[in-house]
Enzyme design. Sequence first.
Site, PDB file in Angstrom:
ATOM      1  N   ARG A 223       0.947  -1.236  -0.032  1.00 36.11           N
ATOM      2  CA  ARG A 223      -0.091   0.140  -0.128  1.00 36.11           C
ATOM      3  C   ARG A 223       0.886   1.288   0.055  1.00 36.11           C
ATOM      4  NH1 ARG A 223      -3.290  -2.625  -1.727  1.00 36.11           N
ATOM      5  NH2 ARG A 223      -5.534  -3.026  -0.964  1.00 36.11           N
ATOM      6  N   HIS A 271      -1.055   0.146  -9.937  1.00 34.45           N
ATOM      7  CA  HIS A 271      -1.661  -0.638  -8.997  1.00 34.45           C
ATOM      8  C   HIS A 271      -2.253  -1.846  -9.886  1.00 34.45           C
ATOM      9  CE1 HIS A 271      -3.675  -0.509  -4.880  1.00 34.45           C
ATOM     10  NE2 HIS A 271      -3.565  -1.774  -5.272  1.00 34.45           N
TER      11      HIS A 271
END
Length: 308
Positions: A223, A271
Amino acid sequence: MILVHTPNPKEVSAYLELFRAAMPERQFVDLEHAQLSDIRHLVTWGLPDGLLADMPRLEALFALGAGVDKLMTRPDLPADLPVYRLLDGGMAAQMTEYIRYGVLGYQRNMDLYRRQQATGQWRKLAPRLPGDIRVGILGLGEIGSAVAQSLARDGYQLSGWSRSPKNIETVRCLHGEAGLAQLLAESQVLACVLPSTPDTRGLLNRQRLEALPQGAMLINAGRGDLLDQDALLALLDNGHLRCAQLDVFAEEPLPADHPLWRHPAVAITPHVAAITLRQPAVEQIVAGLRQLAAGLPAAGLVQRAQGY
């Protein structure tokens, strides 16, 4: 009645088809056709704000992803609602490929050759074997453990870290603050697959990045809020770190004017390191629904105190 929702209507249609085929005895609906007061189970990613308050009979929520940090901070999430996350959903194999790509590139000096290419240099660098490279994996959950075991089989000197002790075949496991310090000091390539939790946010600050060996590589596929991006840039600029491969960022999409985009030592992906695959996700959630219907515990229950 089970509500299936994502922000993409085509994706919802695809999921509905799979769920209805896998579990024909249950009624799966989209948001347009749902009677919210009758919804007992929710399968979602990107649910509109405030909608949970309109489902008073909701018994469980299944997230279409492994990371649930944004979901757990929703103000409309009932404190006693069980939340289940995907333990894999086809993501472990993808994450392994993504991190293996970065580690192999570091081993074969591909980042350095790209920089030589930019300046027209023809210079051969000394080859290295997998056994010459020390790799550290931050995070030994379901996905991190699979990544670590796969890279160990590839022949890399592999160590992994978690907050609590782990015992994983073929993987040297470290834990706690002392273990983290040891892992950082040893890792020529540090790959992060940790979730975002109160304990992990800001974990990779400047002090910890400086603890990596001179010339190390960072891979962040966990993250974005785990990493101090400014500290990373500073350590790339002064040469302490050799390169970085980044899939997640503090702000997504990464702003177009951010200096990470243009840094010669940084490789960026949007991502995509490990994307939920529909069929495995449906199979896991259907198994969970059947376990709950039988009065049994379902896999993937989120421990709220831990954040995952």
